[in-house]
Design a protein around this motif. Structure first.
Motif, mmCIF file in Angstrom:
data_model
loop_
_atom_site.group_PDB
_atom_site.id
_atom_site.type_symbol
_atom_site.label_atom_id
_atom_site.label_comp_id
_atom_site.label_asym_id
_atom_site.label_seq_id
_atom_site.Cartn_x
_atom_site.Cartn_y
_atom_site.Cartn_z
ATOM 1 N N GLU A 108 -37.558 -9.908 -15.816
ATOM 2 C CA GLU A 108 -37.555 -11.332 -15.466
ATOM 3 C C GLU A 108 -36.972 -12.134 -16.623
ATOM 4 O OE1 GLU A 108 -38.382 -13.114 -12.717
ATOM 5 O OE2 GLU A 108 -38.804 -11.261 -11.638
ATOM 6 N N GLY A 109 -36.369 -13.247 -16.297
ATOM 7 C CA GLY A 109 -35.818 -14.106 -17.333
ATOM 8 C C GLY A 109 -34.486 -13.623 -17.877
ATOM 9 N N GLY A 110 -33.902 -12.616 -17.228
ATOM 10 C CA GLY A 110 -32.592 -12.129 -17.643
ATOM 11 C C GLY A 110 -32.595 -11.220 -18.859
ATOM 12 N N LYS A 111 -33.765 -10.839 -19.347
ATOM 13 C CA LYS A 111 -33.846 -9.938 -20.505
ATOM 14 C C LYS A 111 -33.509 -8.512 -20.073
ATOM 15 C CE LYS A 111 -35.777 -12.844 -23.547
ATOM 16 N NZ LYS A 111 -35.279 -13.174 -24.830
ATOM 17 N N GLU A 112 -32.807 -7.799 -20.965
ATOM 18 C CA GLU A 112 -32.426 -6.425 -20.661
ATOM 19 C C GLU A 112 -32.684 -5.507 -21.844
ATOM 20 O OE1 GLU A 112 -28.371 -6.245 -19.348
ATOM 21 O OE2 GLU A 112 -28.850 -7.201 -17.445
ATOM 22 N N TYR A 113 -32.840 -4.235 -21.523
ATOM 23 C CA TYR A 113 -32.920 -3.189 -22.538
ATOM 24 C C TYR A 113 -31.890 -2.138 -22.147
ATOM 25 C CZ TYR A 113 -34.532 0.453 -25.637
ATOM 26 O OH TYR A 113 -34.583 1.400 -26.620
ATOM 27 N N GLU A 114 -31.037 -1.778 -23.088
ATOM 28 C CA GLU A 114 -30.043 -0.738 -22.840
ATOM 29 C C GLU A 114 -30.021 0.234 -24.008
ATOM 30 O OE1 GLU A 114 -26.101 -1.928 -21.585
ATOM 31 O OE2 GLU A 114 -26.891 -3.855 -20.893
ATOM 32 N N ALA A 140 -43.649 -1.888 -17.673
ATOM 33 C CA ALA A 140 -43.333 -1.351 -16.347
ATOM 34 C C ALA A 140 -42.998 -2.440 -15.333
ATOM 35 C CB ALA A 140 -44.501 -0.511 -15.842
ATOM 36 N N ASN A 141 -43.006 -3.700 -15.746
ATOM 37 C CA ASN A 141 -42.749 -4.796 -14.805
ATOM 38 C C ASN A 141 -41.258 -5.147 -14.734
ATOM 39 O OD1 ASN A 141 -42.698 -5.883 -17.401
ATOM 40 N ND2 ASN A 141 -43.433 -7.877 -16.727
ATOM 41 N N TYR A 142 -40.422 -4.137 -14.653
ATOM 42 C CA TYR A 142 -38.978 -4.333 -14.595
ATOM 43 C C TYR A 142 -38.551 -4.846 -13.223
ATOM 44 C CZ TYR A 142 -39.254 0.186 -12.243
ATOM 45 O OH TYR A 142 -39.579 1.201 -11.385
ATOM 46 N N LYS A 143 -37.376 -5.451 -13.186
ATOM 47 C CA LYS A 143 -36.753 -5.824 -11.915
ATOM 48 C C LYS A 143 -35.877 -4.681 -11.416
ATOM 49 C CE LYS A 143 -34.821 -9.800 -11.468
ATOM 50 N NZ LYS A 143 -34.015 -11.010 -11.701
#
Length: 112
Positions: A20-26, A89-92
């Protein structure tokens, strides 16, 4: 790095998670055209962006802990990845792509 990659049994690895909020992990380990290993972590959750050996030092123990194999079921692979990378674990959306050293691929995608 090449020796440790062989220990993992992976040729390439990619993990992409959107929150949420456009945050990402790569997190990504790939080989370029010349066969050199390129490693990158872009962690918008914690404001971290690193590449190369420093990124590999962070990724290697997490990948070792994750231990996803060819026959690992989707839900288990996602759970293992989130645990190994200490991510919520609350990913989109989550995508996991692994190319094993024998050339076979494993790809998972899940959206909430």
């Amino acid at each position: 790095m090449k020796g440790k990659m062989a220990d993992l049994g992976y040729r390439e690895f990619e993990l992409e998670i959107s929150y949420e909020g456009g945050k990402e992990y790569e997190a990504e380990i790939e080989r370029n055209e010349k066969g050199a290993i390129e490693v990158k972590i872009e962690d918008e959750l914690n404001g971290v962006e690193i590449e190369g050996k420093e990124a590999f030092k962070l990724l290697y123990p997490r990948l070792k802990e994750m231990a996803i194999k060819r026959k690992t079921p989707k839900r288990q692979a996602i759970r293992k990845a989130l645990q190994a990378f200490h991510l919520p674990a609350n990913y989109k959306k989550i995508e996991i792509e692994i190319m094993f050293k024998d050339g076979s691929k494993l790809e998972f995608e899940d959206k909430k």
